[in-house]
Design a protein around this motif. Structure first.
Motif, mmCIF file in Angstrom:
data_model
loop_
_atom_site.group_PDB
_atom_site.id
_atom_site.type_symbol
_atom_site.label_atom_id
_atom_site.label_comp_id
_atom_site.label_asym_id
_atom_site.label_seq_id
_atom_site.Cartn_x
_atom_site.Cartn_y
_atom_site.Cartn_z
ATOM 1 N N GLY A 63 23.583 53.964 69.326
ATOM 2 C CA GLY A 63 23.365 53.783 67.899
ATOM 3 C C GLY A 63 24.323 54.588 67.043
ATOM 4 O O GLY A 63 24.762 54.130 65.990
ATOM 5 N N VAL A 64 24.672 55.802 67.507
ATOM 6 C CA VAL A 64 25.642 56.623 66.782
ATOM 7 C C VAL A 64 26.975 55.889 66.687
ATOM 8 O O VAL A 64 27.581 55.788 65.614
ATOM 9 N N ARG A 65 27.426 55.369 67.805
ATOM 10 C CA ARG A 65 28.751 54.731 67.825
ATOM 11 C C ARG A 65 28.760 53.416 67.066
ATOM 12 O O ARG A 65 29.713 53.079 66.379
ATOM 13 N N ILE A 66 27.686 52.625 67.187
ATOM 14 C CA ILE A 66 27.614 51.365 66.449
ATOM 15 C C ILE A 66 27.486 51.638 64.954
ATOM 16 O O ILE A 66 28.023 50.902 64.120
ATOM 17 N N GLY A 67 26.796 52.724 64.603
ATOM 18 C CA GLY A 67 26.703 53.107 63.198
ATOM 19 C C GLY A 67 28.078 53.377 62.595
ATOM 20 O O GLY A 67 28.369 52.972 61.468
ATOM 21 N N ILE A 68 28.931 54.051 63.367
ATOM 22 C CA ILE A 68 30.302 54.306 62.908
ATOM 23 C C ILE A 68 31.039 52.979 62.710
ATOM 24 O O ILE A 68 31.731 52.772 61.706
ATOM 25 N N ALA A 69 30.895 52.069 63.673
ATOM 26 C CA ALA A 69 31.578 50.780 63.599
ATOM 27 C C ALA A 69 31.141 49.976 62.377
ATOM 28 O O ALA A 69 31.972 49.358 61.692
ATOM 29 N N MET A 70 29.858 50.005 62.067
ATOM 30 C CA MET A 70 29.359 49.270 60.901
ATOM 31 C C MET A 70 29.884 49.883 59.606
ATOM 32 O O MET A 70 30.194 49.168 58.641
ATOM 33 N N GLY A 71 30.002 51.209 59.562
ATOM 34 C CA GLY A 71 30.578 51.863 58.388
ATOM 35 C C GLY A 71 32.013 51.432 58.164
ATOM 36 O O GLY A 71 32.441 51.164 57.032
ATOM 37 N N VAL A 72 32.782 51.347 59.258
ATOM 38 C CA VAL A 72 34.180 50.933 59.171
ATOM 39 C C VAL A 72 34.283 49.478 58.712
ATOM 40 O O VAL A 72 35.086 49.132 57.837
ATOM 41 N N GLY A 73 33.468 48.605 59.304
ATOM 42 C CA GLY A 73 33.540 47.185 58.973
ATOM 43 C C GLY A 73 33.184 46.894 57.530
ATOM 44 O O GLY A 73 33.904 46.152 56.832
ATOM 45 N N THR A 74 32.099 47.469 57.041
ATOM 46 C CA THR A 74 31.717 47.230 55.641
ATOM 47 C C THR A 74 32.688 47.910 54.678
ATOM 48 O O THR A 74 32.930 47.412 53.573
ATOM 49 N N GLY A 75 33.286 49.042 55.108
ATOM 50 C CA GLY A 75 34.304 49.696 54.293
ATOM 51 C C GLY A 75 35.533 48.826 54.130
ATOM 52 O O GLY A 75 36.153 48.783 53.059
ATOM 53 N N MET A 76 35.900 48.118 55.185
ATOM 54 C CA MET A 76 37.047 47.216 55.111
ATOM 55 C C MET A 76 36.793 46.088 54.115
ATOM 56 O O MET A 76 37.682 45.696 53.352
ATOM 57 N N LEU A 77 35.579 45.552 54.099
ATOM 58 C CA LEU A 77 35.252 44.483 53.150
ATOM 59 C C LEU A 77 35.319 44.995 51.711
ATOM 60 O O LEU A 77 35.817 44.299 50.811
ATOM 61 N N LEU A 78 34.828 46.215 51.481
ATOM 62 C CA LEU A 78 34.929 46.813 50.147
ATOM 63 C C LEU A 78 36.388 46.980 49.746
ATOM 64 O O LEU A 78 36.783 46.675 48.611
ATOM 65 N N ALA A 79 37.213 47.475 50.668
ATOM 66 C CA ALA A 79 38.634 47.680 50.381
ATOM 67 C C ALA A 79 39.328 46.361 50.053
ATOM 68 O O ALA A 79 40.207 46.299 49.187
ATOM 69 N N LEU A 80 38.942 45.295 50.728
ATOM 70 C CA LEU A 80 39.529 43.979 50.464
ATOM 71 C C LEU A 80 39.290 43.554 49.022
ATOM 72 O O LEU A 80 40.202 43.074 48.337
ATOM 73 N N VAL A 81 38.081 43.751 48.539
ATOM 74 C CA VAL A 81 37.759 43.391 47.159
ATOM 75 C C VAL A 81 38.584 44.230 46.173
ATOM 76 O O VAL A 81 39.175 43.705 45.220
ATOM 77 N N VAL A 82 38.670 45.536 46.423
ATOM 78 C CA VAL A 82 39.392 46.445 45.527
ATOM 79 C C VAL A 82 40.879 46.110 45.497
ATOM 80 O O VAL A 82 41.488 45.987 44.419
ATOM 81 N N VAL A 83 41.490 45.957 46.673
ATOM 82 C CA VAL A 83 42.929 45.706 46.745
ATOM 83 C C VAL A 83 43.283 44.367 46.117
ATOM 84 O O VAL A 83 44.318 44.229 45.444
ATOM 85 N N THR A 84 42.452 43.366 46.310
ATOM 86 C CA THR A 84 42.717 42.052 45.717
ATOM 87 C C THR A 84 42.803 42.150 44.200
ATOM 88 O O THR A 84 43.691 41.564 43.562
ATOM 89 N N ARG A 85 41.903 42.908 43.604
ATOM 90 C CA ARG A 85 41.904 43.050 42.139
ATOM 91 C C ARG A 85 43.097 43.853 41.642
ATOM 92 O O ARG A 85 43.713 43.511 40.628
ATOM 93 N N VAL A 86 43.439 44.941 42.347
ATOM 94 C CA VAL A 86 44.588 45.751 41.939
ATOM 95 C C VAL A 86 45.878 44.951 42.060
ATOM 96 O O VAL A 86 46.729 44.970 41.167
ATOM 97 N N ALA A 87 46.025 44.245 43.163
ATOM 98 C CA ALA A 87 47.252 43.464 43.385
ATOM 99 C C ALA A 87 47.422 42.386 42.323
ATOM 100 O O ALA A 87 48.544 42.078 41.903
ATOM 101 N N ARG A 88 46.319 41.824 41.861
ATOM 102 C CA ARG A 88 46.401 40.766 40.859
ATOM 103 C C ARG A 88 47.015 41.284 39.557
ATOM 104 O O ARG A 88 47.803 40.593 38.898
#
Length: 458
Positions: free
Chosen positions: A419-444
């Motif tokens: 659970g510790v390791r999967i918790g880290i993986a889920m944090g990384v995955g959802t963080g990437m989705l957040l970054a995608l939204v942010v970068v898309t807006r800045v790049a525009r």
């Protein structure tokens, strides 16, 4: 020494010239840490656990050096793209002065807060004592790390990633030789320092890296007209540097400190789990090297072209960065998934450490490509002078996300170490989705969107 003009010529060629030396330098930096972990194994699992927590606490303080390097890479790169030689030189001088001031502050913080940081993520006993002793020695390496890595950003901005590669390569071999010498001494002549000898070897070898980087900076043609007055702090320039360095430093601080969240969760599972986590991080870093080298190269490439108004080339650099990074880390999957036990056995003969490490590396095999996309997003934000956004992305991914998901999978669902390791993986995955939204807006708003790069920019 001639500076690279990254606003002309094939983007792929620039990546090759910058990313390969950067990746090789990171390889030797990672091997450097691997060697330390290997030698700590001579003193047992407690020493390896102590090294893991001591090293992590130290790198929280070094974050300002890496942040200054990121700031210099973007700011000096933008100035070079504008062909403003005087401003590039002035920014370089101000950056060096900023790094020196940061070193003084961090050394004071280290002496005052170090024991409390170590105590937060450990239980009383041998491995806490080892971690604190190791940390206390490493404090004397702070000037080398902060000034050396801060100065390296100046070189990167001008298309030079080879200097750090050479310095780290030499430092690796020096470290290999000094570790056993300081650990065991010379029988009958000089007594050894035991486990603390590993830290002293780091202080000496990394100081050599910093000296070499400074000689390369002052040897560049752009620095020949440098005046002493240019080192006097300029409020306007320090504001520019802080605006770039603080978010990058804080984002890196969040990254490093997130390991404390993990170590806090792992301490209930014993020192074997902490030792396994430290080994896992070393092995993971080896397989992230291609992506790290590519993302390091992207900052000066994108920064120079953004400064020159070449937005198509900025987009081309971004696309090549994440595509090449994903391909490289995907190739690492079978090695991490099937070879985790073998990799762990190099560092430890403790069956429990090996078992936990193999489990952790299976999760790493799945999420490595996600890391590479995140690196690409962060590099683009730095080049576009929006580094502060990386800080907020990091706060979610490394603090909120990881803490919440680890709690969910350990306390609520009760998956234990898995659970510790999967918790880290889920944090990384959802963080990437957040970054995608942010970068898309800045790049525009900054470069007309991410879009598709023009074919002729290849």
């Amino acid at each position: 020494m001639i500076d690279e003009d990254l606003t002309r010529g094939p983007i792929t060629g620039h990546f090759r010239r910058l990313a390969i030396p950067a990746a090789v330098g990171m390889l030797f930096s990672t091997l450097y840490n691997v060697v330390d972990t290997f030698y700590a194994g001579f003193f047992g699992t407690q020493a390896q656990a102590g090294l893991a927590i001591g090293f992590q606490a130290f790198f929280i303080l070094v974050a300002i050096g890496f942040g200054t390097g990121a700031a210099m890479s973007a700011l000096v790169g933008n100035a070079k793209g504008r062909k403003d030689v005087a401003d590039a030189r002035f920014l370089a001088a101000q950056g060096i002065g900023f790094a020196v001031m940061g070193t003084v502050v961090m050394m004071v913080v280290a002496f005052l807060a170090g024991p409390s940081i170590i105590a937060l993520v450990s239980e009383p006993g041998g491995y806490r004592d080892a971690g604190l002793a190791y940390f206390n020695w490493l404090v004397f390496a702070l000037p080398a790390f902060i000034i050396g890595y801060g100065g390296n950003g100046i070189l990167q901005a001008r298309g030079d990633t080879r200097s750090m590669q050479r310095a780290l390569t030499v430092a690796f071999f020096v470290n290999v030789a000094l570790n056993p010498l300081f650990m065991y001494g010379i029988p009958g002549v000089v007594p050894g320092l035991g486990f603390n000898g590993i830290a002293l070897a780091t202080v000496i070898s990394q100081s050599g890296v910093a000296v070499f980087i400074l000689t390369r900076i002052f040897g560049r043609s752009v620095m020949q007209d440098l005046r002493l007055a240019e080192f006097i702090p300029s409020p306007a320039k320090y504001y520019e540097i802080v605006a770039q360095a603080f978010p990058s430093s804080f984002a890196l601080l969040v990254t490093f400190s997130s390991a404390f969240i993990v170590q806090y969760a792992l301490k209930d599972y014993g020192e074997a789990a902490l030792a396994a986590y430290g080994i896992t991080m070393r092995v993971e870093q080896l397989f992230l090297l291609p992506a790290l080298g590519i993302s390091i190269a992207m900052v000066p490439i994108a920064a120079q072209n953004y400064g020159a108004g070449e937005h198509d080339r900025v987009r081309a650099a971004f696309h090549r960065c994440w595509i090449m990074g994903v391909i490289g880390t995907t190739c690492a999957f079978p090695f991490l998934w099937f070879g985790g036990s073998l990799a762990a056995s190099v560092f430890s003969d403790d069956p429990e450490v090996i078992r936990i490490c193999a489990l952790f590396l299976k999760v790493e095999a799945v999420i490595l490509p996600v890391y590479t996309v995140l690196f690409s997003f962060n590099s683009l934000l730095q080049a576009l002078k929006k580094a502060y956004l990386t800080m907020w992305i990091g706060i979610y991914r490394q603090w909120i996300g990881i803490a919440a998901f680890i709690w969910l999978f350990t306390a609520f669902i009760d998956w234990g170490l898995t659970g510790v390791r999967i918790g880290i993986a889920m944090g990384v995955g959802t963080g990437m989705l957040l970054a995608l939204v942010v970068v898309t807006r800045v790049a525009r708003t900054r470069i007309g969107g991410l879009g598709r790069p023009l074919a002729q920019q290849a």
